[in-house]
Design a protein around this motif. Structure first.
Motif, PDB file in Angstrom:
ATOM      1  N   ALA A 148      23.275  50.973  56.611  1.00 21.17           N
ATOM      2  CA  ALA A 148      22.462  49.831  57.034  1.00 21.17           C
ATOM      3  C   ALA A 148      23.042  49.174  58.276  1.00 21.17           C
ATOM      4  CB  ALA A 148      22.352  48.817  55.898  1.00 21.17           C
ATOM      5  N   ALA A 149      24.366  49.009  58.330  1.00 24.10           N
ATOM      6  CA  ALA A 149      25.002  48.354  59.476  1.00 24.10           C
ATOM      7  C   ALA A 149      24.838  49.178  60.751  1.00 24.10           C
ATOM      8  CB  ALA A 149      26.482  48.114  59.186  1.00 24.10           C
ATOM      9  N   ALA A 150      24.980  50.502  60.628  1.00 21.16           N
ATOM     10  CA  ALA A 150      24.756  51.353  61.801  1.00 21.16           C
ATOM     11  C   ALA A 150      23.294  51.245  62.235  1.00 21.16           C
ATOM     12  CB  ALA A 150      25.127  52.800  61.494  1.00 21.16           C
ATOM     13  N   GLY A 151      22.386  51.132  61.268  1.00 21.29           N
ATOM     14  CA  GLY A 151      20.971  50.929  61.592  1.00 21.29           C
ATOM     15  C   GLY A 151      20.739  49.609  62.305  1.00 21.29           C
ATOM     16  N   ALA A 152      21.455  48.565  61.908  1.00 18.70           N
ATOM     17  CA  ALA A 152      21.336  47.268  62.583  1.00 18.70           C
ATOM     18  C   ALA A 152      21.790  47.386  64.033  1.00 18.70           C
ATOM     19  CB  ALA A 152      22.148  46.211  61.849  1.00 18.70           C
TER      20      ALA A 152
END
Length: 190
Positions: free
Chosen positions: A96-100
């Protein structure tokens, strides 16, 4: 000079990127699940995804990284009983953080595209093979079998394309509505 701009706010780009990263993580896990099934595994996708982890010795790499961070910060050892929860949360949080981060980058573009997921997935893959060997969790990439690296690269490329496609789809109808109501994309002068 005129420049086409996306009407997505930075906060919206982060929020949509988080969701897109979760969907990208599903894509990554689909590749790993396929590999598991090809090797003779019989668990259902959910049973495989959320299989119990009984000790830190058996915890996957995202859990190992999170364990080190938590123990370093709190100066307390995590019990084996927390291996499953920490590993699962770390895996999904990392995706999720890499997606953000992708959302911030793609949201700043005038037209995000699923194609941008290929270099994004390759960058995440490369980062893993730089950071994790430094942390002592991976060997240097040249010490792995070509098949292992190929499967992992494929999974990360699919993660990138899945994230980019989800971001594109989730922001596409909004950009189209804004463009229609404004008679085109908002124009800014620099």
């Amino acid at each position: 000079m005129r420049c086409r701009r996306n009407s997505l706010t930075p906060l919206a780009a982060v929020a949509v990127g988080l969701l897109a990263g979760i969907l990208g993580t599903v894509c990554l896990d689909a590749v790993h699940y396929l590999k598991y099934r090809r090797a003779g595994g019989t668990d259902s996708p959910l049973a495989w995804e959320f299989a119990p982890i009984e000790s830190w010795e058996k915890a996957p790499d995202p859990g190992q990284v999170a364990k080190r961070l938590i123990e370093g910060f709190t100066q307390r050892r995590l019990p084996d009983g927390s291996a499953w929860l920490v590993s699962t949360v770390a895996h999904w949080s990392y995706g999720a953080a890499a997606g953000a981060a992708y959302g911030v980058l793609a949201g700043s573009l005038s037209r995000p595209s699923p194609v941008y997921g290929v270099p994004f997935g390759a960058a995440v893959f490369s980062g893993d093979y730089v950071v994790l060997p430094l942390a002592g969790l991976y060997k240097p990439i040249w010490q792995y079998d070509t098949e292992i690296v190929s499967w992992d690269l494929g999974a990360h490329l699919l993660y990138g394309v899945g994230t980019a496609t989800a971001f594109w789809l989730l922001t596409g109808s909004r950009a189209t509505k804004s463009a229609r109501s404004a008679g085109g994309f908002r124009q800014d002068h620099f």
